[in-house]
Every structure is written in C-alpha cells, then in structure tokens.
Motif scaffolding. Structure first.
Motif, PDB file in Angstrom:
ATOM      1  N   SER A 174       0.816  -1.218   0.000  1.00  0.00           N
ATOM      2  CA  SER A 174       0.000   0.000   0.000  1.00  0.00           C
ATOM      3  C   SER A 174       0.847   1.265   0.000  1.00  0.00           C
ATOM      4  CB  SER A 174      -0.924   0.007   1.219  1.00  0.00           C
ATOM      5  OG  SER A 174      -0.227   0.313   2.417  1.00  0.00           O
ATOM      6  N   GLN A 175       2.097   1.172   0.474  1.00  0.00           N
ATOM      7  CA  GLN A 175       2.925   2.361   0.676  1.00  0.00           C
ATOM      8  C   GLN A 175       3.676   2.810  -0.568  1.00  0.00           C
ATOM      9  OE1 GLN A 175       5.399   1.014   3.892  1.00  0.00           O
ATOM     10  NE2 GLN A 175       3.720   1.054   5.375  1.00  0.00           N
ATOM     11  N   VAL A 176       3.757   1.951  -1.577  1.00  0.00           N
ATOM     12  CA  VAL A 176       4.459   2.331  -2.805  1.00  0.00           C
ATOM     13  C   VAL A 176       3.662   3.425  -3.511  1.00  0.00           C
ATOM     14  CG1 VAL A 176       5.365   1.469  -4.999  1.00  0.00           C
ATOM     15  CG2 VAL A 176       5.388   0.009  -2.994  1.00  0.00           C
ATOM     16  N   ARG A 177       4.365   4.258  -4.264  1.00  0.00           N
ATOM     17  CA  ARG A 177       3.689   5.304  -5.029  1.00  0.00           C
ATOM     18  C   ARG A 177       2.611   4.680  -5.914  1.00  0.00           C
ATOM     19  NH1 ARG A 177       2.128  10.142  -4.363  1.00  0.00           N
ATOM     20  NH2 ARG A 177       1.561  11.150  -6.292  1.00  0.00           N
ATOM     21  N   GLY A 178       1.399   5.224  -5.867  1.00  0.00           N
ATOM     22  CA  GLY A 178       0.297   4.636  -6.608  1.00  0.00           C
ATOM     23  C   GLY A 178      -0.333   3.467  -5.888  1.00  0.00           C
ATOM     24  N   GLY A 179      -0.010   3.318  -4.594  1.00  0.00           N
ATOM     25  CA  GLY A 179      -0.558   2.229  -3.808  1.00  0.00           C
ATOM     26  C   GLY A 179      -2.016   2.439  -3.465  1.00  0.00           C
ATOM     27  N   PHE A 180      -2.414   2.083  -2.278  1.00  0.00           N
ATOM     28  CA  PHE A 180      -3.826   2.158  -1.914  1.00  0.00           C
ATOM     29  C   PHE A 180      -3.958   2.400  -0.421  1.00  0.00           C
ATOM     30  CE2 PHE A 180      -2.385  -2.247  -1.991  1.00  0.00           C
ATOM     31  CZ  PHE A 180      -2.700  -2.691  -0.710  1.00  0.00           C
ATOM     32  N   ILE A 234      16.653   8.805  -2.062  1.00  0.00           N
ATOM     33  CA  ILE A 234      17.465   7.677  -2.497  1.00  0.00           C
ATOM     34  C   ILE A 234      16.999   6.446  -1.736  1.00  0.00           C
ATOM     35  CG2 ILE A 234      19.797   6.713  -2.617  1.00  0.00           C
ATOM     36  CD1 ILE A 234      20.825   9.632  -2.646  1.00  0.00           C
ATOM     37  N   VAL A 235      16.678   5.400  -2.467  1.00  0.00           N
ATOM     38  CA  VAL A 235      16.230   4.148  -1.849  1.00  0.00           C
ATOM     39  C   VAL A 235      17.145   3.021  -2.300  1.00  0.00           C
ATOM     40  CG1 VAL A 235      14.313   2.573  -1.467  1.00  0.00           C
ATOM     41  CG2 VAL A 235      13.853   4.992  -1.876  1.00  0.00           C
ATOM     42  N   THR A 236      17.707   2.308  -1.337  1.00  0.00           N
ATOM     43  CA  THR A 236      18.572   1.171  -1.646  1.00  0.00           C
ATOM     44  C   THR A 236      17.782  -0.122  -1.473  1.00  0.00           C
ATOM     45  OG1 THR A 236      19.367   1.035   0.642  1.00  0.00           O
ATOM     46  CG2 THR A 236      20.611   2.421  -0.887  1.00  0.00           C
ATOM     47  N   GLY A 237      18.127  -1.102  -2.322  1.00  0.00           N
ATOM     48  CA  GLY A 237      17.416  -2.373  -2.284  1.00  0.00           C
ATOM     49  C   GLY A 237      18.338  -3.534  -2.013  1.00  0.00           C
ATOM     50  N   ALA A 238      18.043  -4.677  -2.628  1.00  0.00           N
ATOM     51  CA  ALA A 238      18.816  -5.896  -2.408  1.00  0.00           C
ATOM     52  C   ALA A 238      20.210  -5.772  -3.023  1.00  0.00           C
ATOM     53  CB  ALA A 238      18.076  -7.082  -3.014  1.00  0.00           C
ATOM     54  N   GLY A 239      21.125  -6.586  -2.511  1.00  0.00           N
ATOM     55  CA  GLY A 239      22.492  -6.596  -3.034  1.00  0.00           C
ATOM     56  C   GLY A 239      23.462  -5.890  -2.112  1.00  0.00           C
ATOM     57  N   ASP A 240      24.745  -6.039  -2.422  1.00  0.00           N
ATOM     58  CA  ASP A 240      25.803  -5.430  -1.614  1.00  0.00           C
ATOM     59  C   ASP A 240      26.788  -4.705  -2.515  1.00  0.00           C
ATOM     60  OD1 ASP A 240      25.064  -6.477   1.014  1.00  0.00           O
ATOM     61  OD2 ASP A 240      25.596  -8.432   0.163  1.00  0.00           O
ATOM     62  N   GLY A 241      27.428  -3.694  -1.942  1.00  0.00           N
ATOM     63  CA  GLY A 241      28.470  -2.974  -2.651  1.00  0.00           C
ATOM     64  C   GLY A 241      28.015  -2.439  -3.995  1.00  0.00           C
ATOM     65  N   THR A 275      13.828  -6.397  -4.824  1.00  0.00           N
ATOM     66  CA  THR A 275      14.718  -6.797  -5.919  1.00  0.00           C
ATOM     67  C   THR A 275      14.304  -6.205  -7.259  1.00  0.00           C
ATOM     68  OG1 THR A 275      13.407  -8.804  -6.290  1.00  0.00           O
ATOM     69  CG2 THR A 275      15.277  -8.982  -4.778  1.00  0.00           C
ATOM     70  N   ALA A 276      13.180  -5.485  -7.306  1.00  0.00           N
ATOM     71  CA  ALA A 276      12.688  -4.897  -8.555  1.00  0.00           C
ATOM     72  C   ALA A 276      12.972  -3.396  -8.574  1.00  0.00           C
ATOM     73  CB  ALA A 276      11.188  -5.155  -8.703  1.00  0.00           C
ATOM     74  N   PRO A 277      13.708  -2.891  -9.580  1.00  0.00           N
ATOM     75  CA  PRO A 277      14.019  -1.461  -9.648  1.00  0.00           C
ATOM     76  C   PRO A 277      12.769  -0.572  -9.649  1.00  0.00           C
ATOM     77  CG  PRO A 277      15.403  -2.680 -11.175  1.00  0.00           C
ATOM     78  CD  PRO A 277      14.402  -3.648 -10.649  1.00  0.00           C
ATOM     79  N   ASP A 278      11.711  -0.992 -10.348  1.00  0.00           N
ATOM     80  CA  ASP A 278      10.496  -0.180 -10.394  1.00  0.00           C
ATOM     81  C   ASP A 278       9.873  -0.011  -9.013  1.00  0.00           C
ATOM     82  OD1 ASP A 278      10.791   0.135 -13.084  1.00  0.00           O
ATOM     83  OD2 ASP A 278       9.253  -1.318 -13.660  1.00  0.00           O
ATOM     84  N   THR A 279       9.977  -1.043  -8.197  1.00  0.00           N
ATOM     85  CA  THR A 279       9.436  -0.948  -6.839  1.00  0.00           C
ATOM     86  C   THR A 279      10.233   0.049  -6.022  1.00  0.00           C
ATOM     87  OG1 THR A 279       8.695  -3.248  -6.940  1.00  0.00           O
ATOM     88  CG2 THR A 279       8.858  -2.250  -4.763  1.00  0.00           C
ATOM     89  N   LEU A 280      11.562   0.003  -6.154  1.00  0.00           N
ATOM     90  CA  LEU A 280      12.402   0.987  -5.463  1.00  0.00           C
ATOM     91  C   LEU A 280      12.042   2.401  -5.889  1.00  0.00           C
ATOM     92  CD1 LEU A 280      16.052  -0.437  -5.392  1.00  0.00           C
ATOM     93  CD2 LEU A 280      14.384  -0.343  -3.532  1.00  0.00           C
ATOM     94  N   THR A 281      11.849   2.590  -7.197  1.00  0.00           N
ATOM     95  CA  THR A 281      11.486   3.920  -7.697  1.00  0.00           C
ATOM     96  C   THR A 281      10.161   4.375  -7.113  1.00  0.00           C
ATOM     97  OG1 THR A 281      12.692   3.544  -9.762  1.00  0.00           O
ATOM     98  CG2 THR A 281      11.030   5.284  -9.769  1.00  0.00           C
ATOM     99  N   GLY A 282       9.215   3.449  -6.961  1.00  0.00           N
ATOM    100  CA  GLY A 282       7.934   3.791  -6.366  1.00  0.00           C
ATOM    101  C   GLY A 282       8.088   4.307  -4.945  1.00  0.00           C
ATOM    102  N   TYR A 283       8.965   3.687  -4.172  1.00  0.00           N
ATOM    103  CA  TYR A 283       9.224   4.164  -2.812  1.00  0.00           C
ATOM    104  C   TYR A 283       9.879   5.549  -2.837  1.00  0.00           C
ATOM    105  CZ  TYR A 283       8.110  -0.330  -0.616  1.00  0.00           C
ATOM    106  OH  TYR A 283       7.474  -1.452  -0.151  1.00  0.00           O
ATOM    107  N   ALA A 284      10.815   5.757  -3.761  1.00  0.00           N
ATOM    108  CA  ALA A 284      11.480   7.055  -3.857  1.00  0.00           C
ATOM    109  C   ALA A 284      10.495   8.155  -4.245  1.00  0.00           C
ATOM    110  CB  ALA A 284      12.634   6.984  -4.866  1.00  0.00           C
ATOM    111  N   GLN A 285       9.610   7.867  -5.186  1.00  0.00           N
ATOM    112  CA  GLN A 285       8.589   8.833  -5.579  1.00  0.00           C
ATOM    113  C   GLN A 285       7.703   9.211  -4.394  1.00  0.00           C
ATOM    114  OE1 GLN A 285       7.246   6.300  -9.000  1.00  0.00           O
ATOM    115  NE2 GLN A 285       7.112   8.241 -10.065  1.00  0.00           N
TER     116      GLN A 285
END
Length: 370
Positions: A174-180, A234-241, A275-285
């Motif tokens: 629900s919290q992602v941009r365009g959520g509910f 800036i939102v960071t997601g899965a992965g290191d370095g 792990t999805a870039p679009d989801t990260l972008t939604g949080y940043a928006q």
C-alpha cells in the motif's frame, strides 16, 4: 449518543453479550489496526452473570456500537484488574492486528497482477483461511468486494524463507507510489457483525465536509514541520556494494522556483528485501511526495452535537479545514483523515482527528539529476 460494548467469539463470530462500560477509548487508524480500551466494573447488577472466563486475550472480539452503527472492532489482547477500584480494563487492538500475526508460509509469485488482488489473495490464503490454499487456516473473519480492482498492476514475489507477516506485506504494498489505502468496516448483516476489508485510493476519498474552527470544531493549535522535507530521495534495495540496487527521485522545481526554492535536502531509505528497480522507484517517488511540503497539521477536535460527528467521518476521507486567528492569515486546505480518536467518560465525549495534508499525495518530481 448511546454506546453499546458488544463481545463476540473470535473464531465463530457469535455475539455472546454486552459489557457495561465505565470508560471507553478507541481509535480508527488508516492502513493500521488502531486500538481501544474499555473499563468495566467488577461488581454490581450490570456484571452479574457475566461470562468472565470468556474474556480472555484473543478469545473474543469487542465491538463499539453507537446508535445503529458499529464504529470499531478488534480483539481483546490484554487486561488489567484494579482491585482497589474494583474495575477491569480491557486493552484492545483493531482487527487488522491479527493479520500482522499471520505469515506467508509458501512461495508465492504474482506477475502483472492488480495490487488489490495481490493483497486480497495474501490475506485470504495466509491470514483469514478463506483462500484456495489447501492448508489455509484462520478465523474467516473478513469479507471483501470481490469485484474491486485498483487499476495498478504489480510484480511481486514472496518466499517462504522470509517468513514475512501478511500484515507487513499488505502494508508495504500500500505504501508504494500509486498504492492504496485500506481499512476494516464493521456492520450488522443478517443478525451478525460483518467485518469488511475496504480498499481506497491513496489520494484519499473526496468529501464536501468542511471543518471550520469556531463553528463545528475547535482547533487548539496548528503546527508546521519541515523535518521530513526532501528534494532528493534515495532508496537502496537488495544486493551489496557495487551490486546493490539503488533508485533516486528528485524535486528539482522546489530547488529552482524563485517563489519557494530551498537548498537540496537528501533522504535515504533502505528496502533490502526489494529486488525490482520499479518498486524501489515507487518508494522514492512516495518519499518525494511526502517531503515536498512542510507538514502543516491542525489539531482538530469535533464539537458534540454538530456535523460531521464521529459516526459521519471515515479514515481515508479528504476534508477541508479552515483556521483563522487575529491578523494571521491562517490556513485553508484539504487534509486526509488518518486517525479518529474517541473517548467516552462520565465527563463527556471527546473526538480528535489526526490529519495529513492532501499535497503529500500529489505526483511530484522526476528522475532527472541536476
């Protein structure tokens, strides 16, 4: 207004009785459980024959009824007995709290699926016991509008080893941009109390309600808080370095418009399970939208016997608030109701609203870097 405090068995929904309340508090919260408390006497004719053994944590749901409306409902979670005062205080949480205690126990992947359907499937399969999952269990406490679609499709994967709570998964969705938005409504249906999970637009449900200081409400104060203002998210997601996923969003207009420009303000958020870039972008928006303006918050107290009253308002609604004082030009704006707090005692009733400026739900910014 007359209030009734009803209690029902959680697993069956059977209404077992009514409680005599000395004091009542409850809060309805958007996208969250809310909480409540009821103080009852230990002695007197009103509690004679009361099935005390039934008043156990997670054994019963407690409902607040005003007139014909069920305003609130949720499980008993703890209680405390005051022997000197001969009272018991039942501490309650909104029904949604139960779904924070249920976990996604099998791998589940959704591709290009409406976000409302994802949320509904997770709740029904892993929380409420009404889904298609063979081992699905739960109290079967919720109903849904089975035809509702949000119009926004998502890709989501949930892995058993993560042991993510159903409530957490739905709240994150629900919290992602365009959520509910969501809430649980309670009402009488065929002699039983139904609990309806209701989806709403993240931009709010528009109404014509006007709350004007000195007329139908009191506004003891207004605060403006720029602590969370952000022009670079800036939102960071899965992965290191060097392999870590990162997404950014910017409110460049706020940095360059001469009528309101401010220096760059950066906020960083971690979402290690994304792990999805679009989801990260939604949080940043969403971070940029929420940080695009200082949070101006009026403290609104509804006046008894005026409109709108506690039974007229719902969390998620957009209302107009008007405040004036002396030479100060005041504030006139649209706000989303995010919480309704209500207290009933011998001294009277009090209703307070928690509000969020409507501007924070607007689409703001771009991926461009200045």
């Amino acid at each position: 207004m007359q209030y009734r405090i009803l209690f029902a068995e959680f697993t069956s929904g059977d209404v077992w009785g009514e409680l005599p309340a000395l004091e009542l508090n409850f809060s309805r919260v958007l996208n969250a459980p809310g909480e409540g408390s009821v103080k009852i006497p230990l002695t007197g004719p009103a509690v004679r024959g009361l099935p005390w053994q039934a008043l156990k944590p997670w054994r019963v749901l407690v409902y607040v009824q005003a007139g014909e409306q069920i305003l609130w409902g949720g499980p008993l979670v703890t209680y405390a007995v005051d022997l000197s005062a001969e009272t018991m205080t039942l501490n309650l949480q909104g029904l949604w709290t139960y779904y924070r205690h249920r976990f996604i126990s099998e791998d589940r992947t959704f591709l290009a699926r409406d976000q409302a359907l994802i949320a509904r499937d997770l709740i029904k399969d892993f929380g409420d016991g009404t889904g298609d999952l063979v081992r699905s269990s739960g109290p079967k406490a919720l109903t849904f509008d089975e035809t509702y679609l949000s119009g926004i499709v998502r890709d989501r994967s949930y892995w058993r080893y993560e042991w993510k709570a159903v409530g957490q998964a739905v709240e994150e969705l629900s919290q992602v941009r365009g959520g509910f938005d969501f809430r649980i409504d309670h009402f009488w249906q065929s002699g039983r109390i139904a609990n309806r999970f209701v989806f709403g637009l993240s931009t709010g449900d528009s109404t014509d309600f006007v709350l004007e200081h000195g007329a139908n409400c009191a506004v003891p104060g207004v605060s403006s808080d720029g602590t969370a203002m952000t022009t670079e998210a800036i939102v960071t997601g899965a992965g290191d370095g060097a392999d870590q996923l990162v997404s950014s969003w910017y409110d460049l207009l706020h940095e360059t418009d001469a009528s309101r420009r401010i220096p760059r303000l950066t906020s960083v958020q971690s979402r290690v399970d994304v792990t999805a870039p679009d989801t990260l972008t939604g949080y940043a928006q969403q971070m940029i939208s929420e940080g695009s303006v200082p949070i101006v918050i009026p403290a609104v107290q509804l006046r008894p016997q005026t409109f709108p009253a506690v039974g007229d308002l719902q969390v998620g609604q957009l209302v107009t608030v008007r405040v004036r004082a002396g030479e100060w030009p005041g504030h006139d704006g649209r706000f989303k109701v995010t919480e309704i707090r209500h207290k009933v005692a011998n001294t009277g009733t009090e209703t307070e609203l928690a509000l969020t400026p409507g501007e924070v739900f607007a689409s703001v910014g771009s991926p461009a870097i200045a």
